[in-house]
Design a protein around this motif. Structure first.
Motif, mmCIF file in Angstrom:
data_model
loop_
_atom_site.group_PDB
_atom_site.id
_atom_site.type_symbol
_atom_site.label_atom_id
_atom_site.label_comp_id
_atom_site.label_asym_id
_atom_site.label_seq_id
_atom_site.Cartn_x
_atom_site.Cartn_y
_atom_site.Cartn_z
ATOM 1 N N ASP A 1 53.213 74.570 40.959
ATOM 2 C CA ASP A 1 52.445 75.623 40.297
ATOM 3 C C ASP A 1 51.168 75.009 39.735
ATOM 4 O O ASP A 1 50.915 73.813 39.906
ATOM 5 C CB ASP A 1 53.269 76.321 39.199
ATOM 6 N N SER A 2 50.388 75.821 39.050
ATOM 7 C CA SER A 2 49.063 75.380 38.607
ATOM 8 C C SER A 2 49.071 74.681 37.263
ATOM 9 O O SER A 2 48.011 74.261 36.793
ATOM 10 C CB SER A 2 48.132 76.598 38.530
ATOM 11 N N SER A 3 50.228 74.534 36.623
ATOM 12 C CA SER A 3 50.263 74.006 35.255
ATOM 13 C C SER A 3 49.679 72.600 35.166
ATOM 14 O O SER A 3 48.951 72.276 34.210
ATOM 15 C CB SER A 3 51.692 74.024 34.712
ATOM 16 N N SER A 4 49.984 71.746 36.150
ATOM 17 C CA SER A 4 49.469 70.375 36.098
ATOM 18 C C SER A 4 47.954 70.348 36.319
ATOM 19 O O SER A 4 47.248 69.525 35.735
ATOM 20 C CB SER A 4 50.169 69.499 37.136
ATOM 21 N N LYS B 1 46.628 74.600 53.501
ATOM 22 C CA LYS B 1 46.345 73.532 52.538
ATOM 23 C C LYS B 1 44.849 73.405 52.251
ATOM 24 O O LYS B 1 44.449 73.023 51.151
ATOM 25 C CB LYS B 1 46.932 72.216 53.026
ATOM 26 N N ASN B 2 44.019 73.701 53.242
ATOM 27 C CA ASN B 2 42.574 73.658 52.996
ATOM 28 C C ASN B 2 42.165 74.694 51.951
ATOM 29 O O ASN B 2 41.295 74.453 51.117
ATOM 30 C CB ASN B 2 41.809 73.907 54.293
ATOM 31 N N LEU B 3 42.792 75.871 52.016
ATOM 32 C CA LEU B 3 42.482 76.908 51.046
ATOM 33 C C LEU B 3 42.952 76.503 49.652
ATOM 34 O O LEU B 3 42.242 76.704 48.664
ATOM 35 C CB LEU B 3 43.149 78.231 51.462
ATOM 36 N N LEU B 4 44.143 75.901 49.584
ATOM 37 C CA LEU B 4 44.673 75.443 48.306
ATOM 38 C C LEU B 4 43.800 74.323 47.735
ATOM 39 O O LEU B 4 43.474 74.310 46.540
ATOM 40 C CB LEU B 4 46.113 74.954 48.487
ATOM 41 N N ALA B 5 43.402 73.398 48.601
ATOM 42 C CA ALA B 5 42.500 72.325 48.165
ATOM 43 C C ALA B 5 41.156 72.889 47.725
ATOM 44 O O ALA B 5 40.526 72.374 46.790
ATOM 45 C CB ALA B 5 42.307 71.316 49.296
ATOM 46 N N TYR C 1 45.720 80.028 42.753
ATOM 47 C CA TYR C 1 46.496 78.866 43.198
ATOM 48 C C TYR C 1 47.985 79.215 43.239
ATOM 49 O O TYR C 1 48.675 78.956 44.235
ATOM 50 C CB TYR C 1 46.229 77.712 42.225
ATOM 51 N N ASP C 2 48.491 79.816 42.161
ATOM 52 C CA ASP C 2 49.906 80.187 42.099
ATOM 53 C C ASP C 2 50.256 81.260 43.131
ATOM 54 O O ASP C 2 51.303 81.206 43.779
ATOM 55 C CB ASP C 2 50.263 80.671 40.693
ATOM 56 N N MET C 3 49.379 82.238 43.277
ATOM 57 C CA MET C 3 49.639 83.308 44.244
ATOM 58 C C MET C 3 49.706 82.765 45.666
ATOM 59 O O MET C 3 50.558 83.154 46.464
ATOM 60 C CB MET C 3 48.545 84.380 44.145
ATOM 61 N N LEU C 4 48.806 81.830 45.986
ATOM 62 C CA LEU C 4 48.784 81.254 47.321
ATOM 63 C C LEU C 4 50.060 80.456 47.594
ATOM 64 O O LEU C 4 50.632 80.521 48.679
ATOM 65 C CB LEU C 4 47.549 80.359 47.479
ATOM 66 N N LEU C 5 50.528 79.721 46.594
ATOM 67 C CA LEU C 5 51.770 78.966 46.756
ATOM 68 C C LEU C 5 52.960 79.892 46.978
ATOM 69 O O LEU C 5 53.856 79.593 47.768
ATOM 70 C CB LEU C 5 52.025 78.096 45.516
ATOM 71 N N ASN C 6 52.962 81.021 46.292
ATOM 72 C CA ASN C 6 54.115 81.938 46.362
ATOM 73 C C ASN C 6 54.150 82.759 47.653
ATOM 74 O O ASN C 6 55.156 83.390 47.953
ATOM 75 C CB ASN C 6 54.088 82.875 45.171
ATOM 76 N N GLU C 7 53.043 82.729 48.397
ATOM 77 C CA GLU C 7 53.023 83.492 49.646
ATOM 78 C C GLU C 7 53.939 82.885 50.707
ATOM 79 O O GLU C 7 54.428 83.562 51.596
ATOM 80 C CB GLU C 7 51.590 83.560 50.196
ATOM 81 N N LYS C 8 54.164 81.566 50.631
ATOM 82 C CA LYS C 8 55.000 80.889 51.606
ATOM 83 C C LYS C 8 56.191 80.250 50.881
ATOM 84 O O LYS C 8 56.110 79.909 49.706
ATOM 85 C CB LYS C 8 54.206 79.783 52.320
ATOM 86 N N LYS C 9 57.263 80.065 51.587
ATOM 87 C CA LYS C 9 58.423 79.415 51.008
ATOM 88 C C LYS C 9 58.099 77.953 50.753
ATOM 89 O O LYS C 9 57.688 77.231 51.654
ATOM 90 C CB LYS C 9 59.637 79.510 51.923
#
Length: 374
Positions: free
Chosen positions: A242-245, A297-301, A363-371
């Motif tokens: 998640d985005s906390s760090s 990962k490019n989008l997350l980065a 960031y959190d939403m993008l992570l939650n879109e995939k398992k």
């Protein structure tokens, strides 16, 4: 404000003069080790055994532990008269360090995390070098390892001797961003202050202390053993679930800049502070590309880079970035290259017009879109 700071400095200098003259006449102990403790009973004996030495004082601050840490602490305090303990309500490592620091009455002090351990003779030898050269900060190398023994690393060799950060500013960008591999003269404690950061709390402070004091003496001895536990606060900051760090890292970078501004050092060390931020954020990006998920990962980065741009708008033009951080510490140079090698030729972006909170949410939403696999 500056008048108050000057008065405070004179007060501490006078207080230090009284303490040190008493110690000199009595041939007293020169070094105090401060150990904040929170729920680390499994590691305390290893930590305390390394500190048993008649030439060192040990101040243990139990930061509201709810395991059996206090029993272990009591055992050592009863067995060794130079071990002292104070207990406080849980307030975090920054506050615990400050409580311990308020009790120091020796010429020098250092911090040791309670899940780490040290070779105490290395500390004593570095104190002697500091005393002989009249330098107020001593810096050692570190040994870093995972508790399961799968990963071991020793920080790079120093150039032994005295470094002046005001002249060799590049050296500031390559220092390890922790307090625990350093010994400080007690005159410098007036610059230490608490913060509410859950992680990176010492990274916000350690660079400022070096810049304020300007000089330090370095040794190639690696007498600090830094343990990375998977259940530790620091290790959790390296996870990417998640985005906390990312948020904590951003807040730490802001706090570091506030400290440099407070002491009129921000403009002078502007490039160096930018470089420190870039390295820390690229370490986060490297971890993104290690994720075991089909996420873009490019989008997350790109989101992480947009957050970095809030601190360093044109980070690609930073002179240390352009030199690939070739003198950087703790393998940051290689972390930078690994992260950069994954990035497309044109640096990715998500939406640099968004505010920090919105970027963190994205960031959190993008992570939650995939398992998430790991």
């Amino acid at each position: 404000m500056k008048y108050k700071e000057s008065f405070r400095a004179l007060f501490f200098d006078k207080l230090s003069f009284i303490f040190y003259n008493k110690q000199k006449k009595a041939g007293g102990i020169m070094l105090t080790i401060i150990v904040p403790v929170y729920n680390t009973e499994k590691y305390l004996s290893r930590c305390f055994d390394g500190l048993v030495n008649k030439d060192v004082k040990v101040i243990i601050v139990n930061d509201g532990s709810n395991d059996n840490s206090q029993n272990v602490i009591d055992h050592y305090c009863n067995q060794f008269e130079n071990f002292k303990c104070v207990s406080i309500q849980n307030s975090g490592p920054s506050k615990a360090r400050m409580v311990g620091l308020s009790l120091v009455d020796t010429k020098y002090f250092a911090f040791v995390d309670s899940d780490d351990y040290v070779s105490i003779n290395g500390y004593i030898n570095l104190c002697k070098k500091m005393n002989d050269s009249n330098i107020r900060i001593g810096v050692s190398r570190i040994n870093l390892f995972l508790i399961n023994g799968k990963f071991k690393f020793q920080s790079k060799l120093h150039i032994p001797g005295i470094v002046d950060y005001s002249i060799n500013k590049k050296r500031l960008t390559s220092d390890i961003s922790i307090l625990c591999n350093k010994i400080y003269h007690t005159d410098l404690r007036r610059y230490f202050e608490t913060n509410n950061l859950k992680a990176y709390e010492d990274a916000a402070l350690s660079y400022a202390i070096l810049a304020i004091n300007q000089k330090a003496i370095q040794t190639n001895e690696a007498f600090y053993y830094y343990c990375m536990r998977e259940d530790s606060t620091f290790f959790s900051t390296m996870k990417t679930k998640d985005s906390s760090s990312i948020k904590t890292l951003y807040e730490s970078c802001k706090k570091r800049r506030e400290l440099f501004l407070k002491y009129d050092l921000l403009e002078y060390y502007s490039d160096e502070l930018d470089a420190i931020d870039i390295q820390l954020f690229f370490l986060r990006i490297k971890n993104i590309y290690k994720l075991k998920t089909k996420i873009d990962k490019n989008l997350l980065a790109g989101i992480v880079l947009d957050i970095l741009r809030k601190l360093v708008p044109e980070f690609e033009n930073n002179k240390y970035y352009r030199q690939y951080f070739i003198h950087s510490e703790l393998n940051d140079f290689h972390n930078f290259l690994r992260a950069k090698s994954f990035l497309p030729k044109n640096m990715p972006t998500y939406n640099n017009n968004l505010e920090i909170l919105n970027l963190l949410n994205a960031y959190d939403m993008l992570l939650n879109e995939k398992k998430y696999i790991k």
